[in-house]
Design a protein around this motif. Structure first.
Motif, PDB file in Angstrom:
ATOM      1  N   THR A 157       0.834  -1.193   0.000  1.00  0.00           N
ATOM      2  CA  THR A 157       0.000   0.000   0.000  1.00  0.00           C
ATOM      3  C   THR A 157       0.872   1.247   0.000  1.00  0.00           C
ATOM      4  O   THR A 157       1.996   1.222   0.489  1.00  0.00           O
ATOM      5  CB  THR A 157      -0.891  -0.005   1.272  1.00  0.00           C
ATOM      6  N   VAL A 158       0.333   2.336  -0.569  1.00  0.00           N
ATOM      7  CA  VAL A 158       1.027   3.619  -0.611  1.00  0.00           C
ATOM      8  C   VAL A 158       0.140   4.676   0.027  1.00  0.00           C
ATOM      9  O   VAL A 158      -1.060   4.754  -0.268  1.00  0.00           O
ATOM     10  CB  VAL A 158       1.338   4.045  -2.070  1.00  0.00           C
ATOM     11  N   TRP A 159       0.721   5.472   0.928  1.00  0.00           N
ATOM     12  CA  TRP A 159       0.055   6.605   1.546  1.00  0.00           C
ATOM     13  C   TRP A 159       0.939   7.832   1.402  1.00  0.00           C
ATOM     14  O   TRP A 159       2.129   7.719   1.162  1.00  0.00           O
ATOM     15  CB  TRP A 159      -0.143   6.400   3.057  1.00  0.00           C
ATOM     16  N   GLN A 178       3.772   0.270   2.602  1.00  0.00           N
ATOM     17  CA  GLN A 178       3.672  -1.048   3.215  1.00  0.00           C
ATOM     18  C   GLN A 178       4.018  -2.017   2.102  1.00  0.00           C
ATOM     19  O   GLN A 178       3.466  -1.925   1.000  1.00  0.00           O
ATOM     20  CB  GLN A 178       2.260  -1.319   3.714  1.00  0.00           C
ATOM     21  N   GLY A 179       4.946  -2.908   2.359  1.00  0.00           N
ATOM     22  CA  GLY A 179       5.354  -3.844   1.322  1.00  0.00           C
ATOM     23  C   GLY A 179       5.727  -5.182   1.919  1.00  0.00           C
ATOM     24  O   GLY A 179       5.547  -5.425   3.112  1.00  0.00           O
ATOM     25  N   TRP A 180       6.239  -6.034   1.067  1.00  0.00           N
ATOM     26  CA  TRP A 180       6.635  -7.361   1.508  1.00  0.00           C
ATOM     27  C   TRP A 180       8.030  -7.320   2.103  1.00  0.00           C
ATOM     28  O   TRP A 180       8.892  -6.562   1.660  1.00  0.00           O
ATOM     29  CB  TRP A 180       6.641  -8.326   0.332  1.00  0.00           C
ATOM     30  N   LYS A 181       8.263  -8.144   3.097  1.00  0.00           N
ATOM     31  CA  LYS A 181       9.600  -8.287   3.650  1.00  0.00           C
ATOM     32  C   LYS A 181      10.458  -8.993   2.606  1.00  0.00           C
ATOM     33  O   LYS A 181       9.994  -9.902   1.922  1.00  0.00           O
ATOM     34  CB  LYS A 181       9.573  -9.125   4.925  1.00  0.00           C
ATOM     35  N   PRO A 182      11.709  -8.591   2.477  1.00  0.00           N
ATOM     36  CA  PRO A 182      12.584  -9.256   1.513  1.00  0.00           C
ATOM     37  C   PRO A 182      13.057 -10.598   2.049  1.00  0.00           C
ATOM     38  O   PRO A 182      12.985 -10.866   3.252  1.00  0.00           O
ATOM     39  CB  PRO A 182      13.762  -8.289   1.390  1.00  0.00           C
ATOM     40  N   SER A 183      13.566 -11.414   1.149  1.00  0.00           N
ATOM     41  CA  SER A 183      14.198 -12.654   1.595  1.00  0.00           C
ATOM     42  C   SER A 183      15.449 -12.272   2.381  1.00  0.00           C
ATOM     43  O   SER A 183      16.002 -11.177   2.196  1.00  0.00           O
ATOM     44  CB  SER A 183      14.593 -13.502   0.383  1.00  0.00           C
TER      45      SER A 183
END
Length: 86
Positions: free
Chosen positions: A19-21, A32-37
């Motif tokens: 998500t972008v705010w 808000q994004g995914w955690k990296p490997s």
């Protein structure tokens, strides 16, 4: 703090929601994004770039955002550059 919602990843399945705010008060983008490997995070931390220390400082994080969200990230950038109309 009042966040202004810009968009959510249209390709995400339920429960996943990059998500972008826009934070108008602090003049910042909020993601808000995914955690990296662990491997990607380690690669980012080890990268040597002039003017940028290695490692990931306390209080910072590496996140992943899908490229399909570029348009909404541009929209968020534009929103920070123009006055917020109530």
């Amino acid at each position: 703090m009042a966040l202004r919602f810009v968009g959510i990843d249209p390709g995400s399945s339920d429960g996943e929601s990059p998500t972008v705010w826009v934070d108008d008060e602090n003049n910042e983008l909020v993601f808000q994004g995914w955690k990296p490997s662990p491997e990607l995070e380690a690669e980012c931390a080890a990268m040597e770039i002039p003017g940028h220390g290695t490692g990931i400082p306390e209080g910072e994080a590496v996140i992943r955002i899908p490229a399909r969200m570029v348009a909404m990230i541009r929209e968020a950038c534009d929103a920070l550059e123009r006055p917020h109309l109530a």
